[in-house]
Design an enzyme around this catalytic site. Structure first.
Site, PDB file in Angstrom:
ATOM      1  N   GLY A 119       3.902  -0.298  -1.111  1.00 37.12           N
ATOM      2  CA  GLY A 119       3.846  -0.926  -2.425  1.00 37.12           C
ATOM      3  C   GLY A 119       5.085  -0.631  -3.246  1.00 37.12           C
ATOM      4  N   TYR A 139       0.853  -1.188   0.000  1.00 34.98           N
ATOM      5  CA  TYR A 139       0.000   0.000   0.000  1.00 34.98           C
ATOM      6  C   TYR A 139       0.895   1.246   0.000  1.00 34.98           C
ATOM      7  CZ  TYR A 139      -4.215   2.697   1.409  1.00 34.98           C
ATOM      8  OH  TYR A 139      -5.279   3.569   1.465  1.00 34.98           O
ATOM      9  N   CYS A 140       0.688   2.121  -0.988  1.00 41.66           N
ATOM     10  CA  CYS A 140       1.396   3.401  -1.078  1.00 41.66           C
ATOM     11  C   CYS A 140       2.901   3.158  -1.098  1.00 41.66           C
ATOM     12  CB  CYS A 140       0.946   4.310   0.071  1.00 41.66           C
ATOM     13  SG  CYS A 140       1.506   6.025  -0.086  1.00 41.66           S
ATOM     14  N   VAL A 141       3.661   3.789  -0.190  1.00 39.25           N
ATOM     15  CA  VAL A 141       5.111   3.590  -0.202  1.00 39.25           C
ATOM     16  C   VAL A 141       5.458   2.148   0.141  1.00 39.25           C
ATOM     17  CG1 VAL A 141       5.418   4.322   2.205  1.00 39.25           C
ATOM     18  CG2 VAL A 141       7.325   4.500   0.615  1.00 39.25           C
TER      19      VAL A 141
END
Length: 611
Positions: free
Chosen positions: A352, A348-350
């Site tokens: 990811g 998720y986000c960073v």
């Protein structure tokens, strides 16, 4: 033009002079007393701000961001002021807009129904009070604000000779100034604030200044803007309560395994790598909104990395450390707990971005344990990285690195402020008005509790991220170096489920879409409605928003959208189907931890450490 003929057209023919009654001070003596009390509380706020500075515990770095703003905006003004013709053009446009506004006001005073021009945003929630339109004084202020803001944005947009980064920063700074100077933020220019101050004889300001002093003291000399009533939430009691165990930990993270709720589970376990810029329980706010619980209920064996809230001991923990001691460590623990080497993963986000970089490293090393990856609002190509790029250039990074070197980490409040500034008119100023001018306690809201629970960032990790991703875009170019190897996303051949959200201001859909072409295998691109959080945390039972599916993510996102299929509701079931098509084998439900002894109950102790 009549009101029936033009939606949004208004006039002042029905203006009742008696409507000014709520604006007339009834008890000047009480108002004077409360103003003195408010000033006393304001003095306490000033003392709370000064105390840590006088003690040498805190130093300010206002000069750098202010200097950068002045330098950036001066490049815009230089374009318009360097040529008399351009100067005249800019002045004429502004004066012409004000003349039109004055003409509309005179027409309304005469009783004519006049429609606002398109650039007056009548649906702006800040101007919901009816007196913004009905009262001639406040209507004029409202119009003047939008006219001036629109003109300032036009000056940035039309200035020639600016590079993209400078124009982006200038537009951002103009929005910040416009948000701060909105008439809704001042008592004398906000009809609702004015009425409430008169009605309470200034008692609202006494309470507001008291709250201001409390919030500065709570922030140890910095304003910790309260967005919700944090006393109503307790991690592990009414938030982040999906049953599970902490089954392993090291200096960087705890590994959680959640208890099965089905008789059989998918053979492949699921590892979730959340961002460390915030905490993982955004995916487990409460049972109704919890993605983690929903995944468990679908038969997933869910493991989550809970990152440490770092301090000076973690200063040297870089991306390789987070890849090895975070993702690599979790994969080892999953194999020990379940006996399975093949794993599905989510980033998720960073988190990811780290997962994608780790996959590239694993591909170079021949590590095939992760068999699929789902990326939530994840950027791997930072060409179109959105407003966070405003904070990233070489000068700003060097200044940030110098500050981090003193402590070994970036304060959580710094990153939280940066995120809030991206939507200042929604995440800063409404709470400033509600708390300190209205004197009202904020309402309890689990998502805003999570938003206020900020985390620190290790110096080495944060510097690597900003330079390699935002500044130099090395990951998408195959130039990022991890563990002494140059890694390439083109080597990542496993299936990818790449989720973007339509209104994302942190990882714009255009940016996520572009990154899809960096991978070497098949990418399923899905676009969800709403934004960075609500578009992800969208349980099926709520029947909210929609998502789009389509062909391979090639070309540009606008072309892809033109051919995509829209489906109402949550994307979660679509994702579950994608996972099961990869491997639908099931096994008997597993005990959390398997042969490993649990350390403590989920959500663990690392997540409870506040910045």
């Amino acid at each position: 033009m009549t009101a029936e003929k033009a939606e949004g057209a208004t006039g002042f023919a029905g203006f009742d002079p008696k409507s000014v009654e709520p604006y007339i001070v009834k008890d000047p003596e009480s108002l004077a007393i409360n103003m003195a009390r408010a000033a006393e509380q304001l003095g306490k706020a000033a003392s709370a701000w000064l105390a840590p500075r006088e003690a040498g515990e805190k130093t300010d770095s206002f000069a750098e961001p202010v200097s950068d703003m002045v330098k950036t905006l001066s490049k815009v003004s230089e374009y318009w002021l360097s040529d008399p013709r351009r100067t005249l053009e800019a002045q004429t446009h502004l004066l012409g807009s004000f003349f039109d506004m004055w003409s509309r006001t005179l027409q309304r005073m005469a009783g004519d129904a006049v429609e606002d021009p398109a650039n007056l945003q009548r649906n702006d929630k800040r101007f919901a009070d009816e007196d913004w339109v009905k009262n001639p004084f406040f209507d004029f202020i409202r119009q003047a604000y939008f006219v001036t803001s629109d003109w300032a944005e036009r000056m940035v947009r039309d200035a020639e000779g600016l590079d993209d980064h400078t124009r982006h920063k200038a537009a951002f700074y103009v929005r910040q100034i416009a948000s701060a100077l909105s008439p809704t933020n001042f008592i004398t220019t906000n009809p609702q604030l004015y009425r409430e101050t008169v009605a309470s004889s200034g008692a609202n300001l006494v309470k507001g200044m008291q709250m201001l002093a409390e919030d500065i003291a709570a922030g140890r000399g910095e304003l910790r803007l309260r967005q919700t009533d944090t006393s109503k939430f307790a991690i592990g009691e009414n938030i982040a309560i999906t049953p599970g165990k902490v089954i392993a930990q090291n200096d960087v993270c705890q590994v959680l395994q959640y208890e099965a709720s089905t008789e059989t589970v998918l053979k492949r376990p699921l590892l979730i790598c959340p961002p460390w810029i915030n905490k993982f329980y955004v995916l487990d706010l409460n049972p109704e909104k919890s993605f983690i619980k929903w995944a468990v209920d679908q038969g997933q064996t869910v493991f989550v990395i809970s990152w440490v809230n770092p301090d000076e001991r973690h200063a040297s923990k870089d991306w390789e450390a987070y890849a090895r001691e975070g993702i690599g460590f979790a994969l080892d623990i999953i194999e020990q707990a379940t006996g399975e080497r093949e794993v599905n993963s989510i980033g998720y986000c960073v988190g990811g971005t780290l997962l994608a970089a780790t996959l590239a490293l694993h591909a170079a090393e021949g590590d095939e344990r992760i068999r699929s990856a789902t990326l939530f609002t994840t950027q791997v190509d930072f060409t179109h990285a959105g407003d966070l790029k405003v904070f990233v250039d070489d000068d700003q990074i060097r200044h940030l690195e110098a500050n981090m070197s003193a402590t070994g980490y970036l304060e959580g409040s710094k990153m939280a402020s940066a995120f809030n500034m991206l939507r200042a008119s929604e995440l800063i100023w409404p709470y400033f008005v509600n708390n300190y001018l209205k004197g009202q306690d904020p309402l309890p809201f689990d998502l805003l509790y999570w938003n206020s629970d900020s985390t620190r960032m290790p110096a080495a990790n944060h510097s690597f991220y900003l330079r390699n991703c935002y500044l130099e875009n090395r990951l998408s170019k195959g130039e990022m170096v991890l563990a002494g190897r140059r890694v390439s996303l083109g080597d990542v051949k496993i299936p990818i489920y790449n989720l973007a959200t339509k209104e994302d201001h942190i990882a714009p859909a255009k940016s996520v879409f572009l990154g899809s072409s960096s991978f070497g295998g098949k990418v399923t691109f899905v676009l969800s409605g709403s934004g960075h959080i609500a578009g992800v945390v969208n349980p099926p039972a709520r029947s909210k928003y929609q998502y789009w599916t389509g062909g391979a993510p090639k070309g540009d996102i606008e072309t892809w959208m033109g051919k995509a299929k829209e489906t109402a509701g949550s994307w979660w079931p679509h994702w579950q189907g994608w996972v099961e098509r990869l491997d639908k084998r099931r096994v008997p439900a597993r005990k959390a931890g398997g042969p490993l002894n649990s350390i403590e109950e989920a959500p663990g102790s690392y997540v409870r450490v506040r910045a």
